[in-house]
Scaffold this active site. Structure first.
Site, PDB file in Angstrom:
ATOM      1  CD  GLU A  25     -37.620   7.663  25.163  1.00  0.00           C
ATOM      2  OE1 GLU A  25     -36.957   6.716  25.632  1.00  0.00           O
ATOM      3  OE2 GLU A  25     -37.100   8.641  24.608  1.00  0.00           O
ATOM      4  CE  LYS A  86     -30.328   2.882  24.877  1.00  0.00           C
ATOM      5  NZ  LYS A  86     -29.099   3.688  24.758  1.00  0.00           N
ATOM      6  CB  VAL A 106     -37.114   6.506  19.980  1.00  0.00           C
ATOM      7  CG1 VAL A 106     -37.901   6.815  18.713  1.00  0.00           C
ATOM      8  CG2 VAL A 106     -37.058   7.730  20.886  1.00  0.00           C
ATOM      9  CG  ASP A 138     -23.116   3.936  18.599  1.00  0.00           C
ATOM     10  OD1 ASP A 138     -24.306   3.658  18.351  1.00  0.00           O
ATOM     11  OD2 ASP A 138     -22.715   4.211  19.747  1.00  0.00           O
ATOM     12  CB  SER A 140     -29.865   5.180  17.236  1.00  0.00           C
ATOM     13  OG  SER A 140     -31.016   4.757  17.929  1.00  0.00           O
ATOM     14  CB  ALA A 141     -32.075   0.141  16.885  1.00  0.00           C
ATOM     15  CG  ASP A 142     -34.054   5.521  18.383  1.00  0.00           C
ATOM     16  OD1 ASP A 142     -34.265   4.409  18.906  1.00  0.00           O
ATOM     17  OD2 ASP A 142     -33.892   6.571  19.038  1.00  0.00           O
ATOM     18  CE  LYS A 159     -29.369   9.431  21.689  1.00  0.00           C
ATOM     19  NZ  LYS A 159     -29.100   8.173  22.430  1.00  0.00           N
TER      20      LYS A 159
HETATM   21  N1  PSU Z   1     -32.597  11.329  24.149  1.00  0.00           N
HETATM   22  C1  PSU Z   1     -32.379  11.759  25.403  1.00  0.00           C
HETATM   23  N2  PSU Z   1     -32.291  10.863  26.414  1.00  0.00           N
HETATM   24  C2  PSU Z   1     -32.438   9.535  26.172  1.00  0.00           C
HETATM   25  C3  PSU Z   1     -32.670   9.081  24.844  1.00  0.00           C
HETATM   26  C4  PSU Z   1     -32.750  10.016  23.874  1.00  0.00           C
HETATM   27  O1  PSU Z   1     -32.230  12.940  25.638  1.00  0.00           O
HETATM   28  O2  PSU Z   1     -32.346   8.758  27.117  1.00  0.00           O
HETATM   29  C5  PSU Z   1     -32.839   7.611  24.572  1.00  0.00           C
HETATM   30  C6  PSU Z   1     -34.071   7.344  23.712  1.00  0.00           C
HETATM   31  O3  PSU Z   1     -34.793   6.306  24.295  1.00  0.00           O
HETATM   32  C7  PSU Z   1     -33.495   6.904  22.383  1.00  0.00           C
HETATM   33  C8  PSU Z   1     -32.262   6.196  22.837  1.00  0.00           C
HETATM   34  O4  PSU Z   1     -34.362   6.089  21.627  1.00  0.00           O
HETATM   35  O5  PSU Z   1     -31.748   7.074  23.843  1.00  0.00           O
HETATM   36  C9  PSU Z   1     -31.281   5.931  21.729  1.00  0.00           C
HETATM   37  O6  PSU Z   1     -30.236   5.186  22.239  1.00  0.00           O
HETATM   38  P1  PSU Z   1     -29.145   4.538  21.264  1.00  0.00           P
HETATM   39  O7  PSU Z   1     -28.385   5.693  20.683  1.00  0.00           O
HETATM   40  O8  PSU Z   1     -28.327   3.660  22.135  1.00  0.00           O
HETATM   41  O9  PSU Z   1     -29.929   3.798  20.217  1.00  0.00           O
HETATM   42 MN    MN Z   2     -25.845   2.867  19.781  1.00  0.00          MN
END
Ligand code: PSU
Ligand code: MN
Length: 303
Positions: A25, A86, A106, A138, A140-142, A159
């Site tokens: 990624e 992003k 991701v 909140d 994640s779309a992951d 995370k």
């Molecule tokens: N974990 C980390 N650093 C990051 C991310 C994850 O330690 O930058 C990133 C990854 O790309 C993950 C994204 O898919 O954060 C998820 O962001 P969000 O919670 O906004 O969906």
């Molecule tokens: Mn988010």
């Protein structure tokens, strides 16, 4: 999506010849790590994949193309530009149409890897359910993308700033297997321990590849998460980690930070309060996960 893909030469060759490929990624490069170590880390992850005998495919958006296998110059562009979007699924169309730079999360990377026929990816930690998600929504779309992309995702859990128990619950609901890689506990990213027990575990790349093959034989579309704890030498103690996360969350709340800005803020805050230790851990686990992903990708060829 295929018409937007620009496959790098090495990746194209590997796809044609059945070579092992690891998708990487780019959000972690553009938004997750500070300069200049973000670029160093991106290149170190690619080098680790190559050392193991696989081909890295770092993914991102450049000039209205989804590039699968960014060149070193393109990676540098994402690492050093001020304006990089992003990109999760919802962001592809606006960013491609704008012609600007995009770094895939991701979620974004999974969508592209699945389309390109890449079966393994590596990252630091997946996104998931944020604390107080019942209030903020909140999530994640992951998670949604893991539910629809048959790719092995090597990570050190989710995370650390997330609600890890709820993240595991939602992965269960989404039908995504979470398998400990040489561990029976879901790692907490910077620390090896979280207190959350995993039901499934593998201890070598061959066993991981067999799960991927079986998932495919079943016709299931879900990803498989392989949770690989950070290397012992750099892992942060679980209690110390809790203190760092709590402080960062309080600081974010006090500054009114939310939405997609939250993760970069919290990560940066913890790097400061830990005097750089979480950064060293983050980089070490990213490189290690790339290595493990390469081994699984190689084992998958024989599976
Ligand atoms: N974990 C980390 N650093 C990051 C991310 C994850 O330690 O930058 C990133 C990854 O790309 C993950 C994204 O898919 O954060 C998820 O962001 P969000 O919670 O906004 O969906
Ligand atoms: Mn988010």
């Amino acid at each position: 999506m295929k018409t937007f893909l620009k496959i790098g030469d090495q990746v194209a060759h590997a796809l044609e010849t059945g070579g092992a490929i690891v998708a990487l990624e780019s959000t972690v490069i553009a938004h997750g790590l500070p300069r200049p170590r973000n670029l160093e880390t991106a290149l170190a992850m690619e080098a680790a994949v190559r050392e193991e005998g696989a081909t890295p495919a770092t993914i991102g958006i450049v000039s209205s193309h989804i590039v699968v296998g960014l060149s070193p110059a393109e990676i540098e562009l994402l690492a050093n530009s001020e304006k990089v979007a992003k990109v999760s699924r919802r962001d592809f169309a606006p960013v491609l149409a704008s012609g600007g730079l995009g770094a895939t999360t991701v979620a974004g990377t999974l969508a592209v890897a699945a389309e390109a026929g890449i079966r393994v990816m590596a990252t630091g930690g997946i996104g998931g359910v944020h604390r107080e998600a019942e209030r903020t929504f909140d999530i994640s779309a992951d998670i949604s993308e893991l539910a629809r992309s048959p790719v092995a995702v090597v990570c050190s859990g989710a995370k650390a700033i997330l609600d890890l128990a709820r993240t595991l619950e939602l992965l269960e609901t989404a039908g995504v297997p979470v398998v400990g890689y040489r561990t029976s506990e879901f790692p907490a990213f910077y620390s090896r321990a979280s207190g959350l027990v995993l039901e499934h575990r593998v201890d070598d790349p061959g066993a991981a590849a067999r799960i991927m093959k079986t998932q495919r034989d079943l016709g299931f579309q879900q990803a498989v998460v392989f949770a690989n704890p950070p290397p012992d030498a750099v892992a942060v103690d679980e209690r110390e980690l809790r203190g760092l996360v709590d402080e960062a969350l309080q600081s974010a709340a006090a500054s009114g930070i939310s939405g997609k800005a939250l993760t970069p803020y919290l990560l940066d805050r913890m790097v400061r309060t830990s005097n750089g230790r979480t950064l060293d851990t983050n980089i070490a686990l990213l490189v290690e996960n790339a290595r493990v992903a390469a081994r699984i990708a190689l084992a998958l060829r024989a599976a």
